[in-house]
Design an enzyme around this catalytic site. Structure first.
Site, PDB file in Angstrom:
ATOM      1  N   PRO A   2      45.363  65.729   9.881  1.00 18.41           N
ATOM      2  CA  PRO A   2      45.157  64.771  10.964  1.00 18.41           C
ATOM      3  C   PRO A   2      43.679  64.407  11.098  1.00 18.41           C
ATOM      4  CG  PRO A   2      46.624  66.517  11.666  1.00 18.41           C
ATOM      5  CD  PRO A   2      46.077  66.928  10.333  1.00 18.41           C
ATOM      6  N   GLU A   3      43.408  63.116  11.262  1.00 27.56           N
ATOM      7  CA  GLU A   3      42.046  62.646  11.438  1.00 27.56           C
ATOM      8  C   GLU A   3      41.812  62.348  12.919  1.00 27.56           C
ATOM      9  OE1 GLU A   3      40.815  59.671   8.661  1.00 27.56           O
ATOM     10  OE2 GLU A   3      41.795  60.654   6.969  1.00 27.56           O
TER      11      GLU A   3
END
Length: 293
Positions: A2-3
Site C-alpha cells: 500500500p502506498e
C-alpha cells in the site's frame, strides 16, 4: 505494498469509528507480525481513548489519552476492517468495488471500539505478516530513526515548487529515484511517481540538477493531483489492498502509464508507446515520446 493514498484511505475510513472511541477487549491471535507485539499490549490499550488518528508517510498513528501512540504499518498486505459486533461490514461513502472477505486464518488482531454508545469490532488481517504495531511515547516515536528521517509530506503545504527545487537542484540523481527517496519526500511509491512524472511530461531519467523551477512547480502540482485523485478513488487495488470497510479502490482504472508497457500513450496528440525500464530495482513506466523534459 500500500502506498500513501491507500494508507490515507484507511485513515479516513477508520476515523469515524475510532476517533474519540474507547478501546477494550484486545485479542491477539499470534505473538507477532513482522515484529513481536508490544509487551502488555492488551493491558495498555484497555480503556484508552483514541484522541486522533493521523498518517505520517505510510504509518498510521493512533494518539491515545494515555499519552502513548499506537503505531501501525500495513506492510505489504495489512488491512483493517470495521464491522458491527455481529461481523457485518460497515459501508463507507465513495466509489468502491466490493472486496472478497478476508480469510479468517489471516486475522491476527481484534479490538472493540465504543463511541457514542455504539460498539464496533476492528479486525486486522495480514496474510504475509510484514506489517507491524508499536506502542510508544511521543518522545520515543520522534526519536526512532525510521520516523525522524522522513521527508516532506507530499499532501502538505510543505511540499511546494520552492521546496522541491531546493531539494533536487543539488543532486544529479534521476527524478524517479529522487521522488522515491523517503528522506526527501515521504510516502511516495512507485505507482504514483510514475503517474506524476507522466502528468508533468518529465523523463524519469532527468537529473535533479537539471529540473527548472518552472518544471518543479509542474511536478509538485502533478504529485498533489495524482495523490488527491487516488485518495478520492479509494486507492489502487492491484493486489491485497482494501479500505477499512473491506472495499477495494478503483484508481488502477485511471492509470495512464503504470503497468501499460507497449500500450499507446494516452496524452492527446502524442502517438508514443509506453515503455518500461528499471530504477533502483523498481519498474518505471513512461512514454519516451512525450516525457522528454
Amino acid at each position: 505494498m500500500p502506498e500513501l493514498p491507500e494508507v490515507e484511505t484507511v485513515r479516513r475510513g477508520l476515523t469515524p469509528a475510532l476517533e474519540h472511541a474507547r478501546l477494550s477487549g484486545l485479542r491477539l491471535h499470534r505473538p507477532n507480525l513482522r515484529y513481536a507485539f508490544p509487551e502488555r499490549f492488551a493491558e495498555q490499550l484497555e480503556g484508552a481513548e483514541i484522541l486522533r488518528l493521523e498518517r505520517r508517510a505510510k504509518y498510521l498513528l493512533f494518539h491515545l489519552d494515555t499519552q502513548a501512540v499506537w503505531v501501525t504499518h500495513l506492510g505489504m498486505t495489512g488491512r483493517f476492517q470495521v464491522t458491527d459486533i455481529d461481523g457485518q461490514s460497515l459501508a463507507l461513502d465513495g466509489n468502491y468495488y466490493h472486496a472478497v472477505r478476508p480469510d479468517p486464518k489471516h486475522l491476527h488482531v481484534q479490538v472493540l471500539a465504543t463511541k457514542g454508545g455504539v460498539t464496533r469490532l476492528i479486525d486486522f488481517y495480514d496474510p504475509r505478516r510484514f506489517g507491524f504495531m508499536l506502542l510508544l511515547r511521543p518522545d520515543e516515536l520522534y526519536a526512532q530513526g525510521w520516523y525522524k528521517g522522513l521527508g516532506l509530506e507530499p499532501l502538505s503545504d510543505a511540499l511546494n515548487a520552492d521546496a522541491l527545487h531546493a531539494l533536487f537542484s543539488p543532486r544529479r540523481t534521476p527524478l524517479k529515484s529522487l521522488l522515491m527517496d523517503q528522506t526527501l519526500i515521504s510516502g511516495l511509491g512507485n505507482i504514483y511517481v510514475c503517474e506524476a512524472l507522466w502528468r508533468a511530461a518529465l523523463s524519469p531519467d532527468l537529473p535533479g540538477d537539471r529540473l527548472s523551477h518552472t518544471k518543479a512547480a509542474e511536478l509538485t502540482l502533478a504529485v498533489r493531483e495524482v495523490l488527491e485523485e487516488a485518495v478520492a478513488a479509494g486507492g489502487s487495488s492491484i493486489s491485497d489492498f482494501a479500505s477499512a470497510s473491506g472495499e477495494l479502490g478503483y484508481f488502477q482504472h485511471r492509470f495512464r502509464v503504470y503497468d501499460r508497457e507497449d500500450e499507446p500513450c494516452l496524452r492527446p496528440g502524442c502517438g508514443g508507446t509506453i515503455a518500461r525500464k528499471t530504477h533502483s530495482g523498481r519498474s518505471t513506466f513512461y512514454c519516451p515520446a512525450c516525457q522528454k523534459g
